[in-house]
Write an enzyme that holds these catalytic residues in place. Structure first.
Site, PDB file in Angstrom:
ATOM      1  N   ARG A  57     -43.245-122.742  -7.734  1.00 36.60           N
ATOM      2  CA  ARG A  57     -44.093-123.339  -6.590  1.00 36.60           C
ATOM      3  C   ARG A  57     -44.136-122.334  -5.469  1.00 36.60           C
ATOM      4  O   ARG A  57     -43.184-121.752  -5.232  1.00 36.60           O
ATOM      5  CB  ARG A  57     -43.391-124.651  -6.191  1.00 36.60           C
TER       6      ARG A  57
ATOM      7  N   GLU B 268     -43.024-131.520   3.037  1.00 32.05           N
ATOM      8  CA  GLU B 268     -42.465-130.628   3.730  1.00 32.05           C
ATOM      9  C   GLU B 268     -43.224-129.471   4.240  1.00 32.05           C
ATOM     10  O   GLU B 268     -43.051-129.067   5.520  1.00 32.05           O
ATOM     11  CB  GLU B 268     -41.358-130.030   3.071  1.00 32.05           C
TER      12      GLU B 268
ATOM     13  N   ARG C   3     -47.784-127.561  -1.298  1.00 32.17           N
ATOM     14  CA  ARG C   3     -46.839-127.184  -2.132  1.00 32.17           C
ATOM     15  C   ARG C   3     -47.413-126.707  -3.455  1.00 32.17           C
ATOM     16  O   ARG C   3     -48.001-127.869  -4.107  1.00 32.17           O
ATOM     17  CB  ARG C   3     -45.623-128.084  -2.549  1.00 32.17           C
TER      18      ARG C   3
ATOM     19  N   CYS D   5     -39.398-124.801   6.944  1.00 36.47           N
ATOM     20  CA  CYS D   5     -37.878-124.487   6.800  1.00 36.47           C
ATOM     21  C   CYS D   5     -37.832-122.960   6.579  1.00 36.47           C
ATOM     22  O   CYS D   5     -38.614-122.394   5.723  1.00 36.47           O
ATOM     23  CB  CYS D   5     -37.458-125.231   5.400  1.00 36.47           C
TER      24      CYS D   5
ATOM     25  N   THR E 144     -35.699-121.203   5.180  1.00 35.08           N
ATOM     26  CA  THR E 144     -35.517-120.888   3.641  1.00 35.08           C
ATOM     27  C   THR E 144     -36.651-120.270   2.750  1.00 35.08           C
ATOM     28  O   THR E 144     -36.728-119.864   1.874  1.00 35.08           O
ATOM     29  CB  THR E 144     -34.718-121.838   2.954  1.00 35.08           C
TER      30      THR E 144
ATOM     31  N   ARG F  31     -40.521-120.583  -4.971  1.00 40.99           N
ATOM     32  CA  ARG F  31     -39.218-121.073  -5.984  1.00 40.99           C
ATOM     33  C   ARG F  31     -39.622-121.059  -7.358  1.00 40.99           C
ATOM     34  O   ARG F  31     -40.236-121.815  -7.782  1.00 40.99           O
ATOM     35  CB  ARG F  31     -38.682-122.464  -5.342  1.00 40.99           C
TER      36      ARG F  31
ATOM     37  N   ARG G 210     -29.316-126.205  -8.837  1.00 40.54           N
ATOM     38  CA  ARG G 210     -29.749-127.608  -8.205  1.00 40.54           C
ATOM     39  C   ARG G 210     -29.461-128.639  -9.357  1.00 40.54           C
ATOM     40  O   ARG G 210     -29.288-128.136 -10.626  1.00 40.54           O
ATOM     41  CB  ARG G 210     -30.839-127.779  -7.757  1.00 40.54           C
TER      42      ARG G 210
ATOM     43  N   GLU H  13     -33.132-130.896  -5.486  1.00 45.70           N
ATOM     44  CA  GLU H  13     -32.401-130.556  -4.438  1.00 45.70           C
ATOM     45  C   GLU H  13     -31.667-131.815  -4.073  1.00 45.70           C
ATOM     46  O   GLU H  13     -31.802-132.980  -4.175  1.00 45.70           O
ATOM     47  CB  GLU H  13     -32.985-130.299  -3.251  1.00 45.70           C
TER      48      GLU H  13
HETATM   49  N1  ARG Z   1     -32.685-128.918   6.191  1.00 49.87           N
HETATM   50  C1  ARG Z   1     -31.820-129.053   4.942  1.00 49.87           C
HETATM   51  C2  ARG Z   1     -30.413-128.291   5.268  1.00 49.87           C
HETATM   52  O1  ARG Z   1     -30.462-127.637   6.347  1.00 49.87           O
HETATM   53  C3  ARG Z   1     -32.502-128.466   3.736  1.00 49.87           C
HETATM   54  C4  ARG Z   1     -32.870-126.967   3.704  1.00 49.87           C
HETATM   55  C5  ARG Z   1     -33.216-126.348   2.332  1.00 49.87           C
HETATM   56  N2  ARG Z   1     -34.090-127.304   1.771  1.00 49.87           N
HETATM   57  C6  ARG Z   1     -35.510-127.528   2.209  1.00 49.87           C
HETATM   58  N3  ARG Z   1     -36.035-128.335   1.272  1.00 49.87           N
HETATM   59  N4  ARG Z   1     -35.979-126.994   2.922  1.00 49.87           N
HETATM   60  O2  ARG Z   1     -29.696-128.468   4.485  1.00 49.87           O
END
Ligand code: ARG
Length: 340
Positions: free
Chosen positions: A112, A211, A215, A257, A259, A266, A293, A298
């Site tokens: 994704r 999020e 996606r 996020c 990440t 991912r 995971r 997650e």
């Molecule tokens: N905000 C969460 C943390 O800091 C998730 C971080 C990564 N996961 C995500 N779905 N963005 O642990």
């Protein structure tokens, strides 16, 4: 930013990098869309067990709040302040082979990418009207997909509870936003203007306004990473021609996020490893730059020895490299499982 402060056990990256000096520098800043430091840190403050603890509220957050976000980005992805992200979505460049041609271990493969629309606020601050505008633009673009990629959009409010629950169970649909997203403000007006687009074979999906605004997901049973990647790349080429995604030259695609920055990608498999002890699965995965995971994504547990394994870094490596990394790590896991 010469050297980063060392982590304390169990500490989120937010707790590690929001020093009194950084707080002082950032406390009165506000972006064009009204994003303030309080928006960025809300989730991590409410959830001290966060790994990261911050979400960006818009594209500008990554420059306005760089004194907090840059060290977080560097710690997670290893991308230094001078590095530039490079995109390579060309399936012809992928040399990785199917790591499990006999289909003995890998149940399914899923790749994704996360995307947001240029010039729209992200989940933490987006308003109802803007969220609906984003949905309309995205659904319009999805309507131009053809052949295998053609599909139907299902708005979340139109799904009855049984259908919704079944789609979640089949890994086709996101759950209601978790406590991290909840605290980050992503769930406002739920379920308005959220939904899922699916092709007939359920091998191509797009989640809308979760999020991230998009996606984009390619998945199928088995371990044919090349085919899954090629399908995703085909879809992205069509969507990129219709939509302008939030992107920066340094950080690649911009996501809520940190990440997910860069590739936003991912690349994952569900793999059944019944003999290998869980610690070894973790250790081998880590050696190959992968994260583990649970079966349902997650913050879930591995059921029946089924792990979700994926690339950890998404920034500072190309999409082709992320998929290659997954293929190599999965091959190593299979070798270890055979020998266990
Ligand atoms: N905000 C969460 C943390 O800091 C998730 C971080 C990564 N996961 C995500 N779905 N963005 O642990």
């Amino acid at each position: 930013m010469d050297s980063l402060p060392l982590p304390l056990p169990g500490q989120s990256l937010l707790a590690r990098f929001l020093t009194p000096e950084v707080f002082e520098t950032l406390k009165d800043r506000e972006t064009y869309f009204g994003v303030r430091l309080s928006h960025l840190i809300a989730s991590g403050v409410k959830n001290p067990d966060s790994a990261i603890g911050v979400y960006a509220g818009d594209e500008e957050s990554y420059t306005a709040f760089a004194p907090l976000l840059d060290p977080i980005i560097q710690a997670y992805h290893g991308l230094g302040p001078e590095d530039r992200h490079v995109t390579d979505l060309n399936p012809a460049h992928l040399e990785a082979e199917n790591p499990d041609p006999e289909g003995r271990f890998v149940l399914s493969t899923r790749i994704r990418v996360a995307r947001n629309l240029c010039c729209f606020p992200f989940g933490p601050v987006i308003g109802r009207r803007e969220r609906r505008m984003a949905e309309r633009a995205i659904v319009g673009a999805l309507g131009t997909l053809e052949g295998e990629l053609a599909g139907t959009y299902h708005p979340l409010p139109s799904l009855d509870e049984a259908t919704r629950a079944r789609l979640v169970k089949e890994h086709l649909l996101f759950k209601a936003g978790d406590r991290f997203l909840e605290a980050g403000g992503f769930n406002r007006d739920w379920p308005d203007a959220r939904g899922v687009f699916m092709n007939a074979e359920r091998t191509f999906l797009v989640w809308v306004n979760e999020e991230d605004q998009l996606r984009i997901i390619s998945m199928e049973k088995g371990a044919d990473l090349g085919r899954v990647f090629a399908r995703l790349a085909r879809a992205l080429a069509v969507l990129e021609a219709r939509l302008t995604f939030a992107r920066s030259e340094r950080l690649g695609y911009l996501t809520s996020c940190p990440t997910n920055l860069g590739t936003g990608m991912r690349a994952s498999v569900h793999i059944r490893l019944v003999r290998l002890p869980e610690q070894e699965v973790q250790a081998i995965a880590e050696d190959h730059g992968l994260q583990v995971r649970g079966t349902h994504g997650e913050h879930t547990a591995a059921e029946g020895g089924v792990y979700d394994v994926s690339n950890k870094r998404r920034l500072g490596i190309t999409e082709v490299e992320a998929v290659t990394q997954l293929a190599e790590g999965v091959s190593a896991l299979i070798r270890a499982e055979r020998g266990a």
